[in-house]
Design a protein around this motif. Structure first.
Motif, short mmCIF file in Angstrom:
data_model
loop_
_atom_site.label_atom_id
_atom_site.label_comp_id
_atom_site.label_asym_id
_atom_site.label_seq_id
_atom_site.Cartn_x
_atom_site.Cartn_y
_atom_site.Cartn_z
N MET A 211 30.70 32.78 45.31
CA MET A 211 30.30 34.46 44.78
C MET A 211 29.22 33.71 43.89
O MET A 211 28.26 34.66 43.27
CB MET A 211 31.29 35.27 44.62
N GLN A 212 29.62 33.25 42.56
CA GLN A 212 28.51 32.92 41.66
C GLN A 212 27.16 32.46 42.28
O GLN A 212 25.99 32.42 41.31
CB GLN A 212 28.92 32.60 40.98
N ALA A 213 27.59 31.55 43.59
CA ALA A 213 26.36 30.57 43.52
C ALA A 213 26.12 31.90 45.15
O ALA A 213 24.37 31.53 45.12
CB ALA A 213 26.86 29.64 44.99
N ILE A 214 26.20 32.58 44.64
CA ILE A 214 25.09 33.94 45.53
C ILE A 214 24.72 35.11 44.64
O ILE A 214 24.49 35.95 45.94
CB ILE A 214 25.87 35.04 47.60
N GLY A 215 24.20 34.79 43.57
CA GLY A 215 24.46 35.68 42.89
C GLY A 215 25.40 37.14 42.50
O GLY A 215 25.35 38.17 41.17
N PHE A 216 26.86 36.60 42.08
CA PHE A 216 27.17 37.79 41.71
C PHE A 216 28.82 36.92 40.69
O PHE A 216 28.39 36.26 40.84
CB PHE A 216 28.45 37.94 43.32
N ARG A 217 28.06 37.68 38.96
CA ARG A 217 28.96 37.27 38.38
C ARG A 217 30.92 38.40 38.43
O ARG A 217 30.38 39.50 38.84
CB ARG A 217 28.61 38.34 37.49
N PRO A 218 31.79 37.14 38.63
CA PRO A 218 32.77 38.10 39.64
C PRO A 218 33.62 39.03 38.52
O PRO A 218 34.56 39.97 38.46
CB PRO A 218 33.79 36.21 39.65
N LEU A 219 33.59 38.56 36.81
CA LEU A 219 34.00 38.79 35.58
C LEU A 219 34.15 40.10 35.50
O LEU A 219 34.98 41.05 35.75
CB LEU A 219 33.23 38.23 34.46
N PRO A 220 32.43 40.80 35.55
CA PRO A 220 32.87 42.53 35.50
C PRO A 220 33.22 43.46 37.42
O PRO A 220 34.07 44.40 36.97
CB PRO A 220 31.10 42.59 36.05
N TYR A 221 33.57 42.51 37.42
CA TYR A 221 33.89 43.27 39.38
C TYR A 221 35.63 42.94 38.67
O TYR A 221 36.17 44.25 39.37
CB TYR A 221 33.65 42.22 40.44
N GLN A 222 36.05 42.13 38.68
CA GLN A 222 37.59 42.21 38.04
C GLN A 222 38.20 43.00 37.05
O GLN A 222 39.22 43.24 37.75
CB GLN A 222 37.77 40.19 37.85
N LEU A 223 37.40 42.29 36.17
CA LEU A 223 37.53 44.17 35.17
C LEU A 223 37.58 44.78 35.63
O LEU A 223 38.29 45.51 34.99
CB LEU A 223 37.17 43.39 33.56
N THR A 224 36.78 45.71 36.08
CA THR A 224 36.76 47.22 36.44
C THR A 224 37.34 47.39 37.95
O THR A 224 38.46 48.39 37.33
CB THR A 224 35.53 46.73 37.63
N ALA A 225 38.32 45.95 38.70
CA ALA A 225 39.57 46.37 39.21
C ALA A 225 40.78 46.28 38.11
O ALA A 225 41.44 47.57 38.83
CB ALA A 225 39.34 45.60 40.52
N TYR A 226 40.89 46.04 37.04
CA TYR A 226 42.29 45.73 36.99
C TYR A 226 42.16 46.93 35.94
O TYR A 226 43.19 47.19 35.75
CB TYR A 226 41.62 44.74 35.86
N VAL A 227 41.38 47.80 35.52
CA VAL A 227 40.89 49.50 34.46
C VAL A 227 41.59 49.68 36.07
O VAL A 227 41.78 50.66 35.43
CB VAL A 227 39.18 49.17 34.13
N ILE A 228 40.43 50.30 36.77
CA ILE A 228 41.07 51.04 37.47
C ILE A 228 43.01 50.83 38.12
O ILE A 228 43.54 52.34 38.27
CB ILE A 228 40.34 50.71 39.20
N SER A 229 42.84 49.81 38.73
CA SER A 229 44.23 49.86 39.20
C SER A 229 45.46 50.32 37.79
O SER A 229 46.81 50.48 38.19
CB SER A 229 44.42 48.13 38.78
N ALA A 230 45.11 49.82 36.25
CA ALA A 230 45.57 50.53 35.41
C ALA A 230 45.81 51.83 35.37
O ALA A 230 47.04 52.31 35.69
CB ALA A 230 45.24 49.51 34.03
N ALA A 231 44.78 52.70 35.83
CA ALA A 231 44.75 54.24 35.33
C ALA A 231 45.16 54.80 36.75
O ALA A 231 45.99 55.22 36.48
CB ALA A 231 42.94 54.24 36.06
N ILE A 232 45.35 53.76 37.52
CA ILE A 232 46.82 54.25 38.87
C ILE A 232 47.58 54.87 38.67
O ILE A 232 48.15 55.48 38.60
CB ILE A 232 45.84 53.95 40.26
N CYS A 233 47.84 53.50 37.96
CA CYS A 233 49.38 53.39 37.69
C CYS A 233 49.86 54.22 36.58
O CYS A 233 51.14 54.90 36.27
CB CYS A 233 49.88 51.66 37.03
N GLY A 234 49.19 54.12 35.19
CA GLY A 234 49.41 55.24 34.38
C GLY A 234 49.47 56.99 35.25
O GLY A 234 50.50 57.60 34.36
N VAL A 235 48.93 57.04 35.75
CA VAL A 235 49.43 57.79 36.85
C VAL A 235 50.46 58.14 37.26
O VAL A 235 50.70 59.29 37.56
CB VAL A 235 48.04 58.48 37.98
#
Length: 329
Positions: A211-235
């Motif tokens: 994914m890095q080789a084709i121009g995507f930085r994994p960390l922002p996507y992973q961190l965003t998913a991590y935050v969304i997951s936490a928010a839903i679990c909080g509900v």
């Protein structure tokens, strides 16, 4: 062929089969209250509500574990944040469910943002252990929170209100609110995992270097998913507090995180329908087996072993074996 390519070329029949299964599950859940009243078993509504609460939590975990390969042993902390948001705001005179959910989402998202930014710098067993450590830190913080009962937890004076109305005071009202939020969580995550964001997240699971080789930085996507997951679990935590009318640090222990991972394994990791089904079946089995013996965990463990041996893909894999469900990874 990578998962990312499979998602782009997936037959519409496969998507339709999964949606039909999800709709069938929602339809069956919707008839539980009238069926329970007709049978003279209102307790079924309470059990079904608890099943759906954990289905929401399992869906949130599947986003990061099944689609992002982030094995978190601290995910139950967000159940606790949601539950204690209800307890703390209720004591402050704020009983509205919407405001409590907003507080739960913000608290969970903030904790996930900070801890996720640190945890995602690691990989493999180190990521597992650091999420476990953060989860236990949150757990012991609330254990020492003597104003809210400490280790014993605290009972709520009443359930939350909805726009000032006591819609959740009865079991049926709480049931249908929970069902509505379960449908919303499933639909939102279904669209998210099949969006460009979801394909990048799953591509990162397959190979971060590619994914890095084709121009995507994994960390922002992973961190965003991590935050969304936490928010839903909080509900889910807000709903759990209302269902039990009680809040305890036990909701956020690492044992609870392990139970949610078991739900995914039973239903099928990487499958939203599998995550939801695994949670529903797990809670139903716990309640059913507990009626026969106090050693119900032994029987549940044997069932889990059998599923793992007969169908490594969980219940979703079992359905695919009988051609009742197309590929749902």
């Amino acid at each position: 062929m990578t998962y990312m390519t499979q998602t782009l070329t997936e037959p519409r029949a496969g998507l339709a089969a999964r949606l039909k299964l999800a709709l069938a599950i929602f339809a069956l859940l919707a008839v539980v209250p009238p069926l329970a009243h007709a049978m003279g078993e209102p307790f079924m509504i309470i059990i079904a509500t608890r099943m759906m609460v954990f289905a929401i939590a399992a869906l949130s975990l599947d986003l990061i574990l099944g689609h992002g390969a982030m094995v978190s042993f601290g995910h139950a902390a967000y159940l606790g944040f949601g539950s204690y948001a209800v307890a703390i705001l209720s004591r402050a005179g704020i009983s509205d469910l919407v405001l409590q959910m907003v507080a739960a989402v913000l608290a969970s998202a903030l904790f996930a943002l900070v801890t996720g930014a640190i945890s995602l710098r690691t990989r493999g067993v180190y990521f597992i252990m650091i999420t476990l450590a953060f989860g236990q830190m949150a757990y012991f913080f609330f254990v020492s929170f003597s104003a809210l009962g400490g280790d014993d937890g605290v009972a709520l004076a009443a359930r939350s209100t909805v726009l000032g109305l006591p819609l959740l005071q009865g079991e049926t009202g709480l049931f249908y609110v929970t069902l509505g939020l379960l449908i919303a969580a499933f639909a939102g995550l279904y669209l998210l995992t099949r969006s460009r964001f979801g394909r990048v997240l799953t591509g990162t699971r397959e190979s971060a270097l590619r994914m890095q080789a084709i121009g995507f930085r994994p960390l922002p996507y992973q961190l965003t998913a991590y935050v969304i997951s936490a928010a839903i679990c909080g509900v889910a935590g807000v709903l759990l507090a209302n269902q039990a009318v009680y809040v305890s640090p036990a909701y956020m222990s690492w044992h609870r995180s392990g139970e949610m991972i078991v739900m995914l394994v039973l239903g099928g990791v990487g499958s939203l329908t599998g995550a939801m089904t695994g949670a529903l079946v797990t809670v139903a089995l716990e309640e059913g087996l507990a009626r026969f013996s106090e050693h119900w965990r032994l029987g549940f463990g044997l069932i889990l072993v059998l599923v793992a041996l007969l169908s490594p893909g969980g219940l979703s894999g079992l359905l695919r074996k009988f051609n009742l469900l197309r590929d749902d990874k």
